[in-house]
Design an enzyme around this catalytic site. Sequence first.
Site, mmCIF file in Angstrom:
data_model
loop_
_atom_site.group_PDB
_atom_site.id
_atom_site.type_symbol
_atom_site.label_atom_id
_atom_site.label_comp_id
_atom_site.label_asym_id
_atom_site.label_seq_id
_atom_site.Cartn_x
_atom_site.Cartn_y
_atom_site.Cartn_z
ATOM 1 N N GLU A 3 0.845 -1.190 0.000
ATOM 2 C CA GLU A 3 0.000 0.000 0.000
ATOM 3 C C GLU A 3 0.887 1.250 0.000
ATOM 4 O O GLU A 3 1.944 1.276 0.618
ATOM 5 C CB GLU A 3 -0.891 -0.021 1.246
ATOM 6 N N LYS B 295 -10.322 0.428 -1.871
ATOM 7 C CA LYS B 295 -10.334 -0.064 -0.487
ATOM 8 C C LYS B 295 -11.706 0.150 0.147
ATOM 9 O O LYS B 295 -12.244 1.254 0.151
ATOM 10 C CB LYS B 295 -9.253 0.669 0.310
ATOM 11 N N CYS C 94 -4.897 -3.701 2.898
ATOM 12 C CA CYS C 94 -4.547 -3.379 4.288
ATOM 13 C C CYS C 94 -5.656 -3.651 5.317
ATOM 14 O O CYS C 94 -5.875 -4.791 5.705
ATOM 15 C CB CYS C 94 -4.067 -1.934 4.367
#
Length: 314
Positions: free
Chosen positions: A77, A149, A190
């Site tokens: 990321e 995300k 993440c």
Amino acid sequence: MNFCLNAQLSSTRSFRCKSTVASASTGAGKFIAMENFVRVAAAQMTSVNNLAVNYATCSRLVKEAASAGAKLLCFPENFSFVGDLEGESLKIAEPLDGPIMKGYCSLARESKIWLSLGGFQEKGSDDAHLRNTHVLIDDNGNIRSTYSKMHLFDVDVPGGAVYKESSFTEAGKDIVVVDSPFGRLGVTVCYDLRFPELYQQLRFNHDAQVLLVPAAFTTVTGQAHWEILLRARAIETQCYVIAAAQAGKHNEKRESYGDTLIIDPWGTIVGRLSDRSSTGITVADIDFSLIDSVRTKMPVSKHRKPAEFWNRSV
């Protein structure tokens, strides 16, 4: 077979799904059958607030991965930029057809390698927001798929800083799976790692075989939970997990845990750098026969209760 290269020498809730087919083919248009083994790599790096410096690091790691025989390299990321000051990421955010991403497309094309670029600062729907976008580029330099995300990091880290990702980031709404020469890829970023229902969806509703988890975990949360969560996701879904990680001190205010990992469907770590804070790559082979063997011998997909079971009246 797996080894490491150090640069000093990865429910039942209802979501929408975007499925992208990415067939491997020759220039003549003949399709290549997927082999039982395919080599992949995951990077570890310390991104800073300099696009050119980060690009140079990525370029070097791409060459290392290609030389090691990897056909896919996964970056962490924020691979292209980590800001020092509030608002810096918004200022450098670009659309996917901008010069930053074009540079990474060129890297993939020149080295004939697929790239997983997790956590690119894509320009959002207004000047106050960006998208934290995981971009998959094929070995011809074409963008094959993107994932925004879904779970944003709005957290008061115990003993650490307070984060409010939603203040400048638009949350994604779509699950993304991609057919590739490396199997069916489930694409995440993440903080998604803490929400097992997403990975259950990717595996059991959308047939993922390899889960991509680029990340920039804090030192506090990484030390406590990083490896445990990744191995849990691999074991419960019976998928490979490739978790590329940011590592080390980015600036005076921010430091990432590191520890890039590749994990097999049995939960065994098959790729890891010797130093969790160094810059480098780890390389491992995806063994499709192992995926089949684990799933056949422990058929959890057949034993799972359907959504109706949990939603029924008590």
